[in-house]
Design an enzyme around this catalytic site. Structure first.
Site, PDB file in Angstrom:
ATOM      1  N   ASN A   1      32.666  52.250  37.866  1.00  0.00           N
ATOM      2  CA  ASN A   1      32.209  52.758  39.337  1.00  0.00           C
ATOM      3  C   ASN A   1      30.905  52.223  39.278  1.00  0.00           C
ATOM      4  O   ASN A   1      30.078  52.084  38.490  1.00  0.00           O
ATOM      5  CB  ASN A   1      32.424  54.409  39.481  1.00  0.00           C
ATOM      6  CG  ASN A   1      31.706  55.214  38.511  1.00  0.00           C
ATOM      7  OD1 ASN A   1      31.628  54.685  37.341  1.00  0.00           O
ATOM      8  ND2 ASN A   1      31.390  56.400  38.955  1.00  0.00           N
ATOM      9  N   ILE A   2      30.707  51.916  40.448  1.00  0.00           N
ATOM     10  CA  ILE A   2      29.328  51.321  41.179  1.00  0.00           C
ATOM     11  C   ILE A   2      28.715  52.031  42.300  1.00  0.00           C
ATOM     12  O   ILE A   2      29.324  51.702  43.255  1.00  0.00           O
ATOM     13  CB  ILE A   2      29.396  49.781  41.095  1.00  0.00           C
ATOM     14  CG1 ILE A   2      29.960  48.850  39.889  1.00  0.00           C
ATOM     15  CG2 ILE A   2      27.797  49.231  41.592  1.00  0.00           C
ATOM     16  CD1 ILE A   2      30.211  47.496  40.391  1.00  0.00           C
ATOM     17  N   GLU A   3      27.862  52.902  41.851  1.00  0.00           N
ATOM     18  CA  GLU A   3      27.407  53.649  43.115  1.00  0.00           C
ATOM     19  C   GLU A   3      26.289  52.792  43.880  1.00  0.00           C
ATOM     20  O   GLU A   3      25.754  51.689  43.582  1.00  0.00           O
ATOM     21  CB  GLU A   3      26.862  55.070  42.580  1.00  0.00           C
ATOM     22  CG  GLU A   3      27.989  55.660  42.129  1.00  0.00           C
ATOM     23  CD  GLU A   3      27.722  57.097  41.484  1.00  0.00           C
ATOM     24  OE1 GLU A   3      26.507  57.369  41.658  1.00  0.00           O
ATOM     25  OE2 GLU A   3      28.791  58.087  41.157  1.00  0.00           O
TER      26      GLU A   3
ATOM     27  N   CYS B   1      34.862  52.455  43.172  1.00  0.00           N
ATOM     28  CA  CYS B   1      35.541  53.238  42.032  1.00  0.00           C
ATOM     29  C   CYS B   1      36.020  52.193  40.933  1.00  0.00           C
ATOM     30  O   CYS B   1      36.045  51.037  41.154  1.00  0.00           O
ATOM     31  CB  CYS B   1      36.625  54.042  42.472  1.00  0.00           C
ATOM     32  SG  CYS B   1      36.560  55.484  43.735  1.00  0.00           S
TER      33      CYS B   1
ATOM     34  N   GLU C   1      38.559  51.842  39.255  1.00  0.00           N
ATOM     35  CA  GLU C   1      39.952  51.142  39.568  1.00  0.00           C
ATOM     36  C   GLU C   1      39.933  49.930  40.410  1.00  0.00           C
ATOM     37  O   GLU C   1      40.419  49.004  40.091  1.00  0.00           O
ATOM     38  CB  GLU C   1      40.803  52.346  40.125  1.00  0.00           C
ATOM     39  CG  GLU C   1      41.206  53.664  39.105  1.00  0.00           C
ATOM     40  CD  GLU C   1      40.180  54.776  39.480  1.00  0.00           C
ATOM     41  OE1 GLU C   1      39.031  54.279  39.699  1.00  0.00           O
ATOM     42  OE2 GLU C   1      40.519  55.640  39.342  1.00  0.00           O
TER      43      GLU C   1
ATOM     44  N   CYS D   1      41.399  58.636  42.802  1.00  0.00           N
ATOM     45  CA  CYS D   1      41.138  59.218  44.163  1.00  0.00           C
ATOM     46  C   CYS D   1      42.183  58.697  45.101  1.00  0.00           C
ATOM     47  O   CYS D   1      43.024  57.495  44.554  1.00  0.00           O
ATOM     48  CB  CYS D   1      39.885  58.709  44.779  1.00  0.00           C
ATOM     49  SG  CYS D   1      39.503  57.277  45.175  1.00  0.00           S
TER      50      CYS D   1
ATOM     51  N   CYS E   1      41.987  54.823  45.875  1.00  0.00           N
ATOM     52  CA  CYS E   1      42.460  53.873  44.591  1.00  0.00           C
ATOM     53  C   CYS E   1      43.949  53.860  44.666  1.00  0.00           C
ATOM     54  O   CYS E   1      44.736  52.993  44.323  1.00  0.00           O
ATOM     55  CB  CYS E   1      41.818  54.312  43.390  1.00  0.00           C
ATOM     56  SG  CYS E   1      40.229  53.806  43.236  1.00  0.00           S
TER      57      CYS E   1
HETATM   58  N1  THU Z   1      35.282  57.623  41.057  1.00  0.00           N
HETATM   59  C1  THU Z   1      35.994  56.575  40.445  1.00  0.00           C
HETATM   60  O1  THU Z   1      35.497  55.792  39.872  1.00  0.00           O
HETATM   61  N2  THU Z   1      37.397  56.559  40.525  1.00  0.00           N
HETATM   62  C2  THU Z   1      38.051  57.516  40.902  1.00  0.00           C
HETATM   63  O2  THU Z   1      39.238  57.522  41.226  1.00  0.00           O
HETATM   64  C3  THU Z   1      37.343  58.740  41.527  1.00  0.00           C
HETATM   65  C4  THU Z   1      36.011  58.681  41.719  1.00  0.00           C
HETATM   66  C5  THU Z   1      33.782  57.576  41.025  1.00  0.00           C
HETATM   67  C6  THU Z   1      33.222  57.448  42.383  1.00  0.00           C
HETATM   68  C7  THU Z   1      31.904  58.016  42.272  1.00  0.00           C
HETATM   69  O3  THU Z   1      30.988  57.015  41.670  1.00  0.00           O
HETATM   70  C8  THU Z   1      32.022  59.000  41.027  1.00  0.00           C
HETATM   71  O4  THU Z   1      33.365  58.707  40.578  1.00  0.00           O
HETATM   72  C9  THU Z   1      32.011  60.465  41.613  1.00  0.00           C
HETATM   73  O5  THU Z   1      32.902  60.800  42.619  1.00  0.00           O
END
Ligand code: THU
Length: 132
Positions: free
Chosen positions: A44-46, A55, A57, A94, A97
């Site tokens: 994940n890259i925020e 996300c 995935e 999520c 995804c």
């Molecule tokens: N996140 C994912 O990378 N994949 C998911 O299926 C659910 C959430 C990440 C997004 C965000 O950076 C962090 O988890 C918290 O929501």
């Protein structure tokens, strides 16, 4: 207990998660996918502008598509920071995804570090929206 091939893919997802860019949520996720061109990973890259984060995935799937992969067989998701009590729920993918899986990896098997079982994409997103 999951088959060895899934456990190995989960290990790659765990390594990917350790490189996640998640300074805001501090919830690091890694994903490893097995395709016709081998294994691709993502994390994940925020972002300061929170809605534009992505996300693990979808990063893994995008990576594989850019490299020319066309079949995704397995998807392993590892959430490093899932809390013990909620592990099974916090490691499930999520909704966004799941929609990507439905269109780009419809026949993939999905595993996570919080679950002992293998999920089909249809189980994760029944009656999915599709224009194709
Ligand atoms: N996140 C994912 O990378 N994949 C998911 O299926 C659910 C959430 C990440 C997004 C965000 O950076 C962090 O988890 C918290 O929501």
């Amino acid at each position: 207990m999951l088959d060895k091939k899934y456990r190995e893919l989960l290990k790659k997802a765990e390594v990917a998660a350790s490189n996640a860019y998640a300074p805001y949520s501090k919830f690091r996720v890694g994903c490893a996918i097995e395709t016709d061109l081998g294994v691709f990973v993502g994390f994940n890259i925020e972002n300061s502008s929170s809605p534009v984060g992505i996300c693990a995935e979808r990063v893994a799937i995008a990576n594989s598509l850019v490299a020319g992969a066309s079949i995704i067989n397995s998807i392993a998701i590892f959430c490093l920071d899932a809390s013990e009590a909620n592990n099974q729920y916090q490691t499930m993918p999520c909704g966004l995804c799941r929609q990507w899986f439905s269109e780009l990896a419809p026949n993939a098997k999905v595993v996570t570090n919080g679950s002992e079982r293998v999920f089909s994409v249809g189980e994760l997103l029944p009656n999915a929206f599709s224009l194709i």
